[in-house]
Design an enzyme around this catalytic site. Structure first.
Site, PDB file in Angstrom:
ATOM      1  N   ILE A 199       0.834  -1.201   0.000  1.00  0.00           N
ATOM      2  CA  ILE A 199       0.000   0.000   0.000  1.00  0.00           C
ATOM      3  C   ILE A 199       0.867   1.248   0.000  1.00  0.00           C
ATOM      4  O   ILE A 199       0.636   2.193  -0.769  1.00  0.00           O
ATOM      5  CB  ILE A 199      -0.937   0.003   1.219  1.00  0.00           C
ATOM      6  N   LYS A 315     -10.497  -6.782   9.292  1.00  0.00           N
ATOM      7  CA  LYS A 315     -10.255  -7.755  10.373  1.00  0.00           C
ATOM      8  C   LYS A 315     -10.389  -7.110  11.755  1.00  0.00           C
ATOM      9  O   LYS A 315     -10.446  -7.812  12.769  1.00  0.00           O
ATOM     10  CB  LYS A 315      -8.878  -8.393  10.202  1.00  0.00           C
TER      11      LYS A 315
END
Length: 521
Positions: A199, A315
């Site tokens: 990222i 998550k």
């Protein structure tokens, strides 16, 4: 669509306990009887059993004892491909025991008609070699058949397919307001942590195109930062570009860095991201994912940073893993930032093709001609590309209405289906099912992820692909810091409290004595 019938897979399917093994009872019985015939041939010179009437009870006892021994060994629930030396030794020992027991039982029940000792010895040897040899032959045959039917190794591949998420999941491209973002960055210094990761590196490249006044790229990995610098130095950019090796967990080093660079915008992407690995290292997950975020947020406040963006994960919603729990704690802390600094969280699904993710892992397996390990037939995940993820981060810098943002990622994708699509693209003429094996869920994994908490209200934004989330701040900063202090004590290796730390991280809230919800302080 019907699939071609594959006898080897259909009968020896790992999803069917034992595969063909129960059907081996008949050939085993033949081997047992054949052993008696061979013993009789060697002893009396004929294949026939002329004394069958006299020996009928003895033969029944002998065969029965062997069958009971083989069945109790678990041999008929075991795939021959799973039999290794230990299993062969165990079964061989049971066969020797059955030979001894059969003689003893026959002697006790019908001593007058006990077959000759030479015949019994031959029978025992033939049975031992026959039963074990049949499994060895089947194992060898099946392994050869699997190698023959599996795709050839990567040397036979003309090229690896260039697989994109858009090839598998239909989704409209995401556009961002580049003009507004260029204006926003034109006089600002941007600091990116974890800049060398999947990222971070994509985000750095997109930021370069938006021409910020200064871009400070931070990563603890020399290797990642070196390759990022080589990539970005070749691109056109009018501002100052700094590459800094620093560990976001080191508060002193980061304080010095922020004093020197004076960032206006901090984009925090540095994190540990692998669920099973973090289950084994909860202390490192807590230090890197939670406490590094805490230190960075505090330093951003001290250095008058205008905007702080924390990159999180789905998550962190109702977490069942250490990774998710440490990210949830960090999310909670970011929400306690003072109004003077605009702080937001951007929550992602799985990033398609990122380092260590399922796609590169599957591609490595396929390139080597190996089966794809899928944890569960119902396992599913939300996916987005690194390009989409970074556009989401950048676009949310223009929003001020919500503390958390998520991307509309469509429906979750079943991992088994994804594996089948990859197999079909790598090897169009191979049955995808023959290249998939189910290996069981790993610690901390959920079958499905959620994007929002039950108490979060979902709102539309000015961007059609981005949603804003609102919820009460769950805990005050004081409450969280007290909780973090207790967790840090469990991180001490001398305490040997790894499992206790893991359980405390996975508790639904901070310690009971500090768990009353408050507004941020």
């Amino acid at each position: 669509m019907s699939r071609p019938f594959n006898l080897t897979r259909s009968v020896f399917d790992e999803k069917a306990p034992g595969g063909l093994s129960p059907f081996l009872l008949l050939p085993d019985f033949f081997i047992l009887y054949f052993g008696l015939l061979v013993g009789h041939k060697l002893r009396f010179g004929t294949w026939l059993l002329p004394h069958i009437t006299d020996w009928s009870l003895s033969i029944f006892i002998i065969l029965g004892v062997y069958v009971v021994a083989l069945w109790s060994s678990g041999l008929y629930t075991m795939d021959p491909r799973e039999m290794h030396l230990d299993e062969f030794i165990d079964v061989g020992g049971r066969l020797v025991g059955a030979w001894t027991a059969s003689i003893a039982f026959t002697y006790v029940t019908d001593p007058a008609n006990l077959p000759p000792r030479g015949m019994m010895v031959t029978h025992g040897l033939v049975t031992l070699v026959g039963v074990l040899g049949l499994r060895a032959l089947l194992r060898r045959t099946l392994e050869y058949a699997h190698r023959s039917s599996a795709p050839e190794k990567k040397t036979s591949l003309p090229s690896r397919p260039n697989i994109q998420l858009s090839d598998l999941v239909a989704r409209d491209p995401i556009h961002i307001d580049r003009s507004a973002l260029r204006d926003f960055f034109s006089n600002r210094t941007v600091l990116v942590t974890g800049a060398g990761g999947s990222i971070g590196s994509e985000l750095s490249a997109q930021l370069l195109d938006l021409n910020p006044f200064r871009l400070v790229l931070v990563d603890v990995s020399e290797h990642n930062l070196y390759h990022l610098e080589r990539s970005l130095r070749t691109r056109s950019y009018d501002g100052d570009l700094e590459f800094c090796i620093a560990d976001v967990r080191d508060e002193t080093v980061i304080n010095g860095l922020m004093t020197r660079e004076q960032p206006d915008v901090v984009l925090h992407t540095a994190a540990y991201k692998h669920v099973p690995l973090m289950e084994r290292h909860p202390a490192e997950a807590f230090r890197n994912n939670t406490m590094a975020t805490v230190h960075l947020l505090r330093l951003s406040e001290q250095h008058d940073v205008e905007q702080f963006t924390f990159v999180s994960t789905d998550k962190a919603v109702e977490p069942t893993s250490v990774l998710g729990a440490t990210k949830q704690l960090a999310e909670w802390y970011v929400q306690t930032a003072p109004p003077s600094m605009h702080s937001t969280t951007v929550r992602f699904g799985n990033v398609f093709g990122s380092q260590g993710s399922v796609i590169p892992h599957f591609e490595e397996k396929l390139a080597a001609g190996h089966a794809l390990p899928v944890t569960h037939p119902d396992m599913e995940r939300y996916f987005m590309t690194s390009d989409e993820a970074c556009r989401l981060i950048l676009q949310t810098l223009l929003f001020n209405d919500h503390p958390v943002h998520i991307l509309k990622m469509g429906d979750p994708v079943r991992i088994q289906w994804l594996a089948e699509q990859l197999v079909e693209r790598y090897y169009p003429h191979v049955d995808p099912e023959s290249m998939i094996e189910f290996v069981g869920r790993r610690p901390g994994e959920k079958l499905s992820e959620q994007l929002t908490h039950a108490n979060e209200t979902v709102h539309s934004t000015s961007h059609p692909s981005i949603l804003g989330l609102d919820a009460p701040v769950p805990y005050s900063r004081r409450t969280l810091e007290a909780h973090f202090h207790q967790l840090q004590a469990l991180c001490d290796p001398a305490q040997g409290a790894r499992e206790q730390l893991r359980q405390r991280l996975l508790s639904s809230s901070p310690e009971a004595s500090f768990s009353s919800p408050h507004s941020a302080s």
